[in-house]
Scaffold this active site. Structure first.
Site, mmCIF file in Angstrom:
data_model
loop_
_atom_site.group_PDB
_atom_site.id
_atom_site.type_symbol
_atom_site.label_atom_id
_atom_site.label_comp_id
_atom_site.label_asym_id
_atom_site.label_seq_id
_atom_site.Cartn_x
_atom_site.Cartn_y
_atom_site.Cartn_z
ATOM 1 N N ASP A 44 -3.959 -94.155 10.920
ATOM 2 C CA ASP A 44 -3.685 -92.793 10.444
ATOM 3 C C ASP A 44 -4.976 -91.991 10.457
ATOM 4 O O ASP A 44 -6.075 -92.558 10.541
ATOM 5 C CB ASP A 44 -3.093 -92.810 9.023
ATOM 6 C CG ASP A 44 -4.033 -93.416 7.986
ATOM 7 O OD1 ASP A 44 -4.688 -94.438 8.298
ATOM 8 O OD2 ASP A 44 -4.150 -92.872 6.874
ATOM 9 N N GLU A 63 -4.298 -95.417 5.166
ATOM 10 C CA GLU A 63 -5.630 -95.568 4.565
ATOM 11 C C GLU A 63 -6.159 -94.264 4.001
ATOM 12 O O GLU A 63 -6.735 -94.225 2.921
ATOM 13 C CB GLU A 63 -6.607 -96.117 5.612
ATOM 14 C CG GLU A 63 -7.915 -96.636 5.000
ATOM 15 C CD GLU A 63 -8.990 -95.579 4.850
ATOM 16 O OE1 GLU A 63 -9.991 -95.863 4.180
ATOM 17 O OE2 GLU A 63 -8.849 -94.464 5.374
HETATM 18 N N1 BES Z 1 -13.685 -94.289 7.289
HETATM 19 C C1 BES Z 1 -13.549 -93.845 5.955
HETATM 20 C C2 BES Z 1 -14.340 -94.646 4.966
HETATM 21 C C3 BES Z 1 -15.802 -94.343 4.923
HETATM 22 C C4 BES Z 1 -16.236 -93.036 4.873
HETATM 23 C C5 BES Z 1 -16.695 -95.346 4.878
HETATM 24 C C6 BES Z 1 -17.575 -92.759 4.809
HETATM 25 C C7 BES Z 1 -18.015 -95.077 4.809
HETATM 26 C C8 BES Z 1 -18.465 -93.779 4.804
HETATM 27 C C9 BES Z 1 -12.102 -93.922 5.556
HETATM 28 O O1 BES Z 1 -11.215 -93.609 6.565
HETATM 29 C C10 BES Z 1 -11.857 -92.935 4.447
HETATM 30 O O2 BES Z 1 -12.155 -91.790 4.603
HETATM 31 N N2 BES Z 1 -11.340 -93.392 3.345
HETATM 32 C C11 BES Z 1 -10.970 -92.572 2.265
HETATM 33 C C12 BES Z 1 -10.304 -93.498 1.284
HETATM 34 C C13 BES Z 1 -9.716 -92.819 0.096
HETATM 35 C C14 BES Z 1 -8.588 -91.926 0.476
HETATM 36 C C15 BES Z 1 -9.266 -93.874 -0.879
HETATM 37 C C16 BES Z 1 -12.187 -91.907 1.657
HETATM 38 O O3 BES Z 1 -13.257 -92.521 1.551
HETATM 39 O O4 BES Z 1 -12.074 -90.729 1.294
HETATM 40 ZN ZN ZN Z 2 -11.558 -94.451 8.267
#
Ligand code: BES
Ligand code: ZN
Length: 480
Positions: A100, A167
């Protein structure tokens, strides 16, 4: 086990085709956070499932049930479980990724159509929503599989896959799936997994590859203030009634200071301060205030001190205000008093903070501050989703394998980083499977995940595909 040169050559020789496949994936707007795109998230799961199957992976789509989002009941996109290889002499690596993406519209400020992958030949940028987060990395694994299938090369490890489509919206349903799956013992899709590899984050800068051993957790709040039964004319009712927007802005203004200090009592105090040895790690990282300025596109860091800026992302909690639903939004100068407005904000949390500890502190504080306003409006505060923070042992063989792979592909040692973002399932894998989890990023710090003009560099996509494959060979070379 040295990485076969045919594999590396195959990736180079097929780069254009791999980029075309990334274009196919980007063209499916699998936005999980907006109900109207839910069929597209399903379409994306079918596309990915088809790719995996055609590359020899046995798959199972797991129905995760339904959920309610923005007052609408929606089917959750399936988790895709996959397996290839069952050699008891080989290590088994579980790979996680998400298919997603975040919402995107050209009108948000994109220079190109977000769901059309644009290859900028001059800069080498592959621009499109999901290019780096997380379709590029997922397709990196497909590239590895395709190379092995076409060349008739044996994979150096057994692979298990777990791909999800929620996710970006809190990984709904996935924790339960993993917890149920592990109770199945030998029948479990995760049986025999020796380590986990997730490629879903980014280098700190645009030069130095890194491995990541920590992520912040998150608690996401929706604070709704409602008053009148309908939107009102401010000329008719202004200064006659309590205005929801005024109440909301007052409370949102009391959550965090402009220099980032969280004002909810108790939240900052939970985090121990950094010791000298930890500070030394941050000092050595190849990351500067200038890198942050370049990535955000303006000289606006909270400090000019590199370590204090880095600590803000890696080891401190942060509170961000995201938006206000129901507020007047758009062109013109509408003189409305909105009847009901919802402020969205979230707190990124770090060990030893947990969502269970943070949520009551926030709710209590917001309710107290609202009481001080003596407003006759109604307040409601909800936790929309949350996830715990995660830290791994980076001295583990899983990290050593990734260090060797990085050195082989990029001819330099990776930085070891903690990240400010969240991938809620990481800790679930670590705890439920009891194995080491590695974050092995493909993209760069300036890729603009979640932002306009998201991109992955062609070289990161191609060298990154080699890195993922080489990592598997390095794991395969480790004696049981
Ligand atoms: N790829 C990101 C996670 C991430 C962002 C890791 C920046 C390291 C640095 C992931 O897709 C993401 O954005 N996750 C969300 C999760 C949340 C909705 C629980 C986030 O971090 O906002
Ligand atoms: Zn991500």
């Amino acid at each position: 086990m040295a990485t076969p040169s045919q594999f590396l050559k195959f990736v180079d020789d097929n780069a254009d085709r791999f980029i075309k496949r990334l274009g196919e994936a980007v063209a499916i707007p699998s936005v999980s956070g907006d109900g109207k795109y839910r069929p597209e998230v399903f379409r994306m799961s079918a596309w990915l499932d088809g790719q995996l199957q055609s590359l020899g992976v046995t798959t199972k789509l797991v129905d995760l049930g339904k959920h309610v989002m923005d007052d609408q009941e929606l089917p959750l996109p399936p988790a895709i479980l996959g397996r290839i290889g069952d050699d008891p002499k080989k290590k088994t690596v579980l790979i996680y990724g998400h298919y997603d993406v975040q919402p995107a519209q050209k009108s948000d400020g994109w220079d190109t159509e977000p769901f059309t992958l644009v290859v900028d030949e001059k800069t080498g940028k592959l621009i499109g929503r999901g290019s780096t987060d997380d379709k590029g990395p997922i397709l990196g694994w497909l590239n590895v599989l395709e190379a092995h299938k076409t060349l008739g090369l044996e994979l150096p490890v057994n692979l298990r896959f777990c791909f999800e489509g929620m996710e970006e919206n809190g990984s709904e349903g996935l924790d339960d799936l993993i917890k149920t799956e592990v109770t199945k013992g030998k029948e479990s899709w995760f049986d025999g997994v020796d380590c986990v590899c997730i490629s879903d984050n980014y280098w700190l800068n645009s030069r130095t590859p890194c491995l990541t051993y920590g992520l912040r957790g998150l608690v996401y709040f929706k604070l709704t203030i409602s008053g009148p039964a309908r939107d009102l004319h401010s000329g008719v009712f202004g200064r006659m009634v309590h205005e929801p927007m005024t109440d909301l802005i007052t409370i949102m203004g009391k959550l965090v200071t402009p220099d980032g200090t969280i004002l909810v009592p108790g939240v900052e105090d939970m985090v121990p301060s950094a010791q000298d040895d930890e500070i030394a790690i941050y000092e050595k990282l190849d990351y500067s205030v200038k890198d942050v300025e370049d990535a955000v596109g303006a000289p606006i860091t909270l400090s000019q001190d590199k370590v204090s800026v880095i600590m803000g992302r890696m080891r401190l909690p942060s509170l961000s205000l995201h938006g206000i639903e129901g507020a007047f939004y758009g062109p013109g100068a509408k003189t409305v008093i909105p009847a009901s407005v919802s402020g969205k904000f979230s707190i990124r949390i770090v060990p030893p903070q947990t969502p269970e500890a943070i949520e009551p502190l926030v709710k209590k504080y917001v309710e107290q501050e609202f009481a001080k306003l003596n407003s006759k409006n109604k307040l409601k505060i909800e936790n929309l989703h949350d996830g715990r923070p995660w830290l791994a042992d980076h001295r583990h063989w899983n990290y050593e394998a990734a260090i060797r792979a990085t050195e082989a592909v990029y001819k330099r040692s990776p930085d070891l980083t903690r990240e400010g973002g969240s991938i809620p399932v990481t800790l679930t894998f670590a705890e439920s499977l009891g194995v080491n989890v590695l974050l092995l990023p493909m993209g760069r710090g300036d890729d603009g995940a979640h932002s306009t003009n998201e991109k992955i560099d062609r070289s990161n996509f191609i060298e990154g595909s080699k890195l993922l494959g080489t990592y598997l060979y390095e794991v395969g070379a480790i004696k049981a």
